[in-house]
Design a protein around this motif. Structure first.
Motif, PDB file in Angstrom:
ATOM      1  N   ALA A 147       0.810  -1.125   0.045  1.00 40.20           N
ATOM      2  CA  ALA A 147      -0.047   0.118   0.073  1.00 40.20           C
ATOM      3  C   ALA A 147       0.969   1.234   0.090  1.00 40.20           C
ATOM      4  CB  ALA A 147      -0.939  -0.105   1.223  1.00 40.20           C
ATOM      5  N   PRO A 148       0.411   2.434  -0.425  1.00 38.58           N
ATOM      6  CA  PRO A 148       1.147   3.456  -0.342  1.00 38.58           C
ATOM      7  C   PRO A 148       1.287   3.859   0.987  1.00 38.58           C
ATOM      8  CG  PRO A 148      -0.841   3.745  -1.773  1.00 38.58           C
ATOM      9  CD  PRO A 148      -0.961   2.556  -1.056  1.00 38.58           C
ATOM     10  N   GLY A 149       2.814   4.515   1.140  1.00 42.54           N
ATOM     11  CA  GLY A 149       3.219   4.666   2.555  1.00 42.54           C
ATOM     12  C   GLY A 149       4.391   3.597   2.858  1.00 42.54           C
ATOM     13  N   ASP A 150       4.474   2.553   2.202  1.00 40.73           N
ATOM     14  CA  ASP A 150       5.206   1.299   2.630  1.00 40.73           C
ATOM     15  C   ASP A 150       6.664   1.762   2.399  1.00 40.73           C
ATOM     16  OD1 ASP A 150       3.218  -0.215   3.411  1.00 40.73           O
ATOM     17  OD2 ASP A 150       2.921  -1.341   1.714  1.00 40.73           O
ATOM     18  N   ALA A 151       7.667   1.180   3.072  1.00 42.30           N
ATOM     19  CA  ALA A 151       9.070   1.613   2.694  1.00 42.30           C
ATOM     20  C   ALA A 151       9.604   0.596   1.741  1.00 42.30           C
ATOM     21  CB  ALA A 151       9.767   1.586   4.190  1.00 42.30           C
ATOM     22  N   ALA A 205      15.079  -6.165  -3.729  1.00 41.17           N
ATOM     23  CA  ALA A 205      14.287  -4.990  -3.213  1.00 41.17           C
ATOM     24  C   ALA A 205      13.028  -5.621  -2.450  1.00 41.17           C
ATOM     25  CB  ALA A 205      13.736  -4.114  -4.485  1.00 41.17           C
ATOM     26  N   LEU A 206      12.927  -4.925  -1.006  1.00 42.38           N
ATOM     27  CA  LEU A 206      11.908  -5.565  -0.064  1.00 42.38           C
ATOM     28  C   LEU A 206      11.124  -4.403   0.142  1.00 42.38           C
ATOM     29  CD1 LEU A 206      14.398  -7.383   2.185  1.00 42.38           C
ATOM     30  CD2 LEU A 206      13.353  -8.250   0.366  1.00 42.38           C
ATOM     31  N   VAL A 207       9.764  -4.817   0.288  1.00 41.72           N
ATOM     32  CA  VAL A 207       8.694  -3.909   0.774  1.00 41.72           C
ATOM     33  C   VAL A 207       8.082  -4.204   2.067  1.00 41.72           C
ATOM     34  CG1 VAL A 207       6.430  -2.717   0.264  1.00 41.72           C
ATOM     35  CG2 VAL A 207       8.016  -3.514  -1.645  1.00 41.72           C
ATOM     36  N   VAL A 208       8.260  -3.189   3.098  1.00 42.01           N
ATOM     37  CA  VAL A 208       7.700  -3.302   4.321  1.00 42.01           C
ATOM     38  C   VAL A 208       6.687  -2.247   4.870  1.00 42.01           C
ATOM     39  CG1 VAL A 208       9.580  -5.007   5.071  1.00 42.01           C
ATOM     40  CG2 VAL A 208       9.584  -2.327   5.544  1.00 42.01           C
ATOM     41  N   SER A 209       5.990  -2.557   5.888  1.00 43.07           N
ATOM     42  CA  SER A 209       5.426  -1.477   6.194  1.00 43.07           C
ATOM     43  C   SER A 209       6.165  -0.306   6.817  1.00 43.07           C
ATOM     44  CB  SER A 209       4.181  -1.685   7.228  1.00 43.07           C
ATOM     45  OG  SER A 209       4.893  -2.012   8.378  1.00 43.07           O
ATOM     46  N   GLU A 210       6.022   0.972   6.822  1.00 43.20           N
ATOM     47  CA  GLU A 210       6.878   2.034   7.253  1.00 43.20           C
ATOM     48  C   GLU A 210       7.014   1.763   8.748  1.00 43.20           C
ATOM     49  OE1 GLU A 210       9.311   4.986   7.733  1.00 43.20           O
ATOM     50  OE2 GLU A 210       8.449   4.666   5.935  1.00 43.20           O
ATOM     51  N   ILE A 227      15.568   2.625   0.493  1.00 44.14           N
ATOM     52  CA  ILE A 227      15.627   3.379  -0.767  1.00 44.14           C
ATOM     53  C   ILE A 227      14.754   4.110  -1.371  1.00 44.14           C
ATOM     54  CG2 ILE A 227      17.731   1.922  -1.458  1.00 44.14           C
ATOM     55  CD1 ILE A 227      15.849   0.376  -3.261  1.00 44.14           C
ATOM     56  N   GLY A 228      13.379   3.860  -0.752  1.00 45.17           N
ATOM     57  CA  GLY A 228      12.088   4.647  -1.131  1.00 45.17           C
ATOM     58  C   GLY A 228      11.115   4.187  -0.566  1.00 45.17           C
ATOM     59  N   THR A 229       9.905   4.456  -1.222  1.00 44.18           N
ATOM     60  CA  THR A 229       8.701   4.618  -0.878  1.00 44.18           C
ATOM     61  C   THR A 229       7.579   4.071  -1.785  1.00 44.18           C
ATOM     62  OG1 THR A 229       9.090   6.323   0.720  1.00 44.18           O
ATOM     63  CG2 THR A 229       7.054   5.794   0.743  1.00 44.18           C
ATOM     64  N   ILE A 230       6.575   3.530  -1.289  1.00 39.48           N
ATOM     65  CA  ILE A 230       5.424   3.234  -2.132  1.00 39.48           C
ATOM     66  C   ILE A 230       4.561   4.249  -2.281  1.00 39.48           C
ATOM     67  CG2 ILE A 230       3.501   1.714  -2.873  1.00 39.48           C
ATOM     68  CD1 ILE A 230       6.352   0.329  -3.156  1.00 39.48           C
TER      69      ILE A 230
END
Length: 351
Positions: free
Chosen positions: A174-178, A304-309, A329-332
């Motif tokens: 979701a938007p806001g994920d790291a 590249a990994l996506v985790v909650s903020e 390195i970034g944000t969704i």
């Protein structure tokens, strides 16, 4: 009247093949794990998912090769690392789907079987399997005179993993994920057709000192094997901290990260990450545009990994404890366009 022909005269040495099987049996045995039934020598390999601890498993399978990196292995005589590459290319694709690698099979094809060369390759495969925690349960060795030059060989790999039905990835991004990166060891196993062109343009030989790696030859530095991220990524997943993962292979970040993002989202990369010096050398010597570098190579991001903020700090700590070089390195973000990657960094940040 012609003399009688046999298979050896035709270019195939059955005795050499049998000698190789005997030589690699201890290598395969060193990779055994819970669930493996039997050993090398059968017509197929058996695996017991229940004995491996699964309750409601989904099987996940992958297959891959090493590409033209093999040409460097053949030209340099460095055969001990391409097997690790082969395993890595398969098992890293399993874990991004939440699957634990269970077993691996290889296909080794050559013009004339050199038992010493083949054993070195398969020893690398066994090492890759040990790093990944999966078993080398079999494979195929094909001696094919007329198809390959005598010293040439080709490799392919096939791996099967499993995940509990409710633990498959990707999860809900979701938007806001790291977005976190796990550092690469260098070029890994993609883009070597371009690498070889750049080396040719440089005028350097494979045995020349590597301009970007002190104490190593150019050939040995470029043969650094693909990192295997199985244990660290599965640890993160089992801790409930991982939403999605992308193995950064051919296509780079722009081509791979969108594959695990849902419609209505985009990845914005706005924080620099450590870039191994090999990429600056390749870009400079080959005069390769930054956009092309990012599209062809991993440029320092192996995974590249996506985790909650909210979990970014805990995820970073866990991965660091596993020995990974981790960077935020970034944000969704939300997006009206198809899932994509936007890199809001100056080109100098990636050199």
């Amino acid at each position: 009247m012609t003399n009688g022909l046999d298979y050896r005269t035709a270019g195939v040495d059955i005795d050499a093949g049998e000698a190789l099987v005997e030589a690699i049996k201890p290598l395969a045995k060193s990779t055994t794990r819970a669930g493996v039934l039997g050993g090398l020598g059968g017509f197929g390999a058996l695996f017991d998912l229940k004995a491996a601890g699964f309750t409601d498993p989904i099987l996940v399978s992958t297959t891959d090769g090493v590409g033209t990196k093999l040409k460097i292995a053949i030209d340099t005589g460095i055969h001990d690392t391409v097997g690790i590459d082969l395993v890595a290319m398969c098992v890293n694709d399993l874990i991004v789907q939440g699957a634990e690698p269970l077993f691996f099979l290889d296909y080794f094809a050559t013009g004339k079987l050199d038992v010493t060369q083949a054993k070195a390759v398969i020893a690398g495969i066994a090492e890759g399997c040990r790093q990944a925690g999966c078993a080398l349960v079999g494979g195929e060795t094909a001696e094919m005179p007329g198809m390959y030059q005598a010293d040439d060989y080709d490799l392919a790999g096939f791996s099967v993993g499993a995940a509990e039905r409710n633990a498959l990835l990707p999860g809900v991004v979701a938007p806001g994920d790291a977005i976190l990166s796990l550092g690469s060891a260098g070029v890994h196993s993609n883009g070597f057709s371009l690498v070889r062109k750049i080396v040719e343009a440089s005028g350097l030989g494979w045995d020349s000192p590597a301009p970007f790696a002190a104490g190593a030859t150019l050939g040995r530095a470029l043969m650094a094997p693909t990192r295997i991220y199985v244990k660290s990524v599965l640890a993160l997943h089992r801790a409930g901290l991982l939403k999605a993962a992308a193995h950064i292979t051919g296509g780079g970040l722009p081509g791979n990260l969108p594959r695990v993002l849902p419609a209505g989202t985009a990845a914005v990369l706005d924080r620099a990450w450590p870039v191994p010096p090999v990429f600056a050398w390749l870009g400079k010597v080959g005069n390769v545009a930054p956009e092309e570098m990012l599209r062809v190579f991993n440029c320092g991001v192996g995974m590249a990994l996506v985790v909650s903020e909210a979990n970014a700090e805990a995820a970073t700590a866990l991965l660091t404890a596993q020995g990974e070089a981790v960077a935020r390195i970034g944000t969704i973000v939300a997006s009206d366009a198809p899932a994509s990657v936007r890199i809001d960094l100056p080109a100098s940040a990636l050199a």
